[in-house]
Design a protein around this motif. Sequence first.
Motif, PDB file in Angstrom:
ATOM      1  N   VAL A 148       0.821  -1.174  -0.158  1.00 39.93           N
ATOM      2  CA  VAL A 148       0.107  -0.178  -0.057  1.00 39.93           C
ATOM      3  C   VAL A 148       0.720   1.364  -0.047  1.00 39.93           C
ATOM      4  N   GLU A 149       1.828   1.321   0.897  1.00 39.94           N
ATOM      5  CA  GLU A 149       2.970   2.436   1.114  1.00 39.94           C
ATOM      6  C   GLU A 149       3.378   2.640  -0.496  1.00 39.94           C
ATOM      7  N   ALA A 150       3.804   1.512  -1.236  1.00 34.68           N
ATOM      8  CA  ALA A 150       4.631   1.696  -2.610  1.00 34.68           C
ATOM      9  C   ALA A 150       3.331   2.303  -3.517  1.00 34.68           C
ATOM     10  N   ILE A 151       2.289   1.916  -3.570  1.00 33.77           N
ATOM     11  CA  ILE A 151       1.174   2.427  -4.459  1.00 33.77           C
ATOM     12  C   ILE A 151       0.945   3.717  -4.156  1.00 33.77           C
ATOM     13  N   ASP A 152       0.756   4.074  -2.730  1.00 27.80           N
ATOM     14  CA  ASP A 152       0.488   5.523  -2.360  1.00 27.80           C
ATOM     15  C   ASP A 152       1.574   6.365  -2.937  1.00 27.80           C
ATOM     16  N   GLU A 153       2.974   5.898  -2.976  1.00 26.69           N
ATOM     17  CA  GLU A 153       4.047   6.706  -3.468  1.00 26.69           C
ATOM     18  C   GLU A 153       3.998   6.877  -5.092  1.00 26.69           C
ATOM     19  N   LEU A 154       3.418   5.951  -5.646  1.00 30.26           N
ATOM     20  CA  LEU A 154       3.118   6.091  -7.244  1.00 30.26           C
ATOM     21  C   LEU A 154       2.104   7.159  -7.357  1.00 30.26           C
ATOM     22  N   VAL A 155       1.109   7.133  -6.756  1.00 27.14           N
ATOM     23  CA  VAL A 155      -0.034   8.058  -6.746  1.00 27.14           C
ATOM     24  C   VAL A 155       0.431   9.414  -6.240  1.00 27.14           C
ATOM     25  N   ASP A 156       1.252   9.767  -5.296  1.00 29.54           N
ATOM     26  CA  ASP A 156       1.996  10.864  -4.807  1.00 29.54           C
ATOM     27  C   ASP A 156       2.625  11.345  -5.936  1.00 29.54           C
ATOM     28  N   ASP A 157       3.305  10.468  -6.473  1.00 33.30           N
ATOM     29  CA  ASP A 157       4.416  11.087  -7.512  1.00 33.30           C
ATOM     30  C   ASP A 157       3.746  11.282  -8.975  1.00 33.30           C
ATOM     31  N   GLY A 158       2.465  11.051  -9.020  1.00 30.40           N
ATOM     32  CA  GLY A 158       1.658  11.164 -10.195  1.00 30.40           C
ATOM     33  C   GLY A 158       1.712  10.407 -11.474  1.00 30.40           C
ATOM     34  N   MET A 159       2.249   9.023 -11.023  1.00 28.01           N
ATOM     35  CA  MET A 159       2.498   7.970 -11.940  1.00 28.01           C
ATOM     36  C   MET A 159       0.873   7.746 -12.120  1.00 28.01           C
ATOM     37  N   PHE A 160       0.005   7.577 -11.294  1.00 29.98           N
ATOM     38  CA  PHE A 160      -1.199   7.060 -11.295  1.00 29.98           C
ATOM     39  C   PHE A 160      -2.310   8.217 -10.804  1.00 29.98           C
ATOM     40  N   GLU A 161      -3.472   8.438 -11.400  1.00 28.44           N
ATOM     41  CA  GLU A 161      -4.171   9.652 -10.721  1.00 28.44           C
ATOM     42  C   GLU A 161      -4.617   9.159  -9.289  1.00 28.44           C
ATOM     43  N   SER A 162      -5.005   7.836  -9.130  1.00 27.21           N
ATOM     44  CA  SER A 162      -5.631   7.543  -7.784  1.00 27.21           C
ATOM     45  C   SER A 162      -5.297   6.114  -7.579  1.00 27.21           C
ATOM     46  N   LYS A 163      -5.369   5.560  -6.319  1.00 28.17           N
ATOM     47  CA  LYS A 163      -5.062   4.244  -6.108  1.00 28.17           C
ATOM     48  C   LYS A 163      -6.066   3.156  -6.807  1.00 28.17           C
ATOM     49  N   SER A 164      -7.264   3.623  -6.964  1.00 29.90           N
ATOM     50  CA  SER A 164      -8.213   3.018  -8.020  1.00 29.90           C
ATOM     51  C   SER A 164      -7.612   2.768  -9.377  1.00 29.90           C
ATOM     52  N   GLU A 165      -7.199   3.740  -9.858  1.00 30.05           N
ATOM     53  CA  GLU A 165      -6.556   3.780 -11.228  1.00 30.05           C
ATOM     54  C   GLU A 165      -5.337   2.643 -11.070  1.00 30.05           C
ATOM     55  N   PHE A 166      -4.622   2.659 -10.341  1.00 24.62           N
ATOM     56  CA  PHE A 166      -3.348   1.673 -10.221  1.00 24.62           C
ATOM     57  C   PHE A 166      -3.995   0.273 -10.141  1.00 24.62           C
ATOM     58  N   TYR A 167      -5.050  -0.032  -9.438  1.00 24.54           N
ATOM     59  CA  TYR A 167      -5.454  -1.347  -9.063  1.00 24.54           C
ATOM     60  C   TYR A 167      -6.323  -2.058 -10.405  1.00 24.54           C
ATOM     61  N   ARG A 168      -6.995  -0.888 -10.903  1.00 21.51           N
ATOM     62  CA  ARG A 168      -7.593  -1.265 -12.177  1.00 21.51           C
ATOM     63  C   ARG A 168      -6.519  -1.724 -13.274  1.00 21.51           C
ATOM     64  N   PHE A 169      -5.903  -0.793 -13.439  1.00 21.36           N
ATOM     65  CA  PHE A 169      -4.885  -0.861 -14.352  1.00 21.36           C
ATOM     66  C   PHE A 169      -3.811  -2.263 -14.084  1.00 21.36           C
TER      67      PHE A 169
END
Length: 129
Positions: A13-34
């Motif tokens: 979860v922390e790694a995903i939060d970092e990707l969202v914070d860095d703008g790689m993904f718009e949201s956690k939901s986008e990350f999980y769906r992708f």
Amino acid sequence: MAKDTVRYPDEVVEAIDELVDDGMFESKSEFYRFSAEYVLTLLNNDHDVKTFNFDEIKTELDISEEDHAKALGADGGTFFLDAVITVRKHGLRGDYEAAERFIDTHYESTDQECIILEELLGTYRSEPT
């Protein structure tokens, strides 16, 4: 659209939060769906992707077809193919100990790839000289 609850280790979860914070993904939901769709495309070439902007996200992440193949372990650029070549080379030369050392230092004895490499090596040992 269905909703499903999944639990992840805190580190994930922390790694995903970092990707969202860095703008790689718009949201956690986008990350999980992708992520889910991406894995499904790795497992099934005929998977019909439903995630909005999937190809755009994949392009932005710079995921190539070679990356796809490496993730599957199914293309000529993988370490496993290089391992097959190495074991074959040692086997052809009768240098079985070198092949065994290579296998033992790169694989766990229970790995599927290890078992395949050991079987390959065994074919060279049983060949008449």
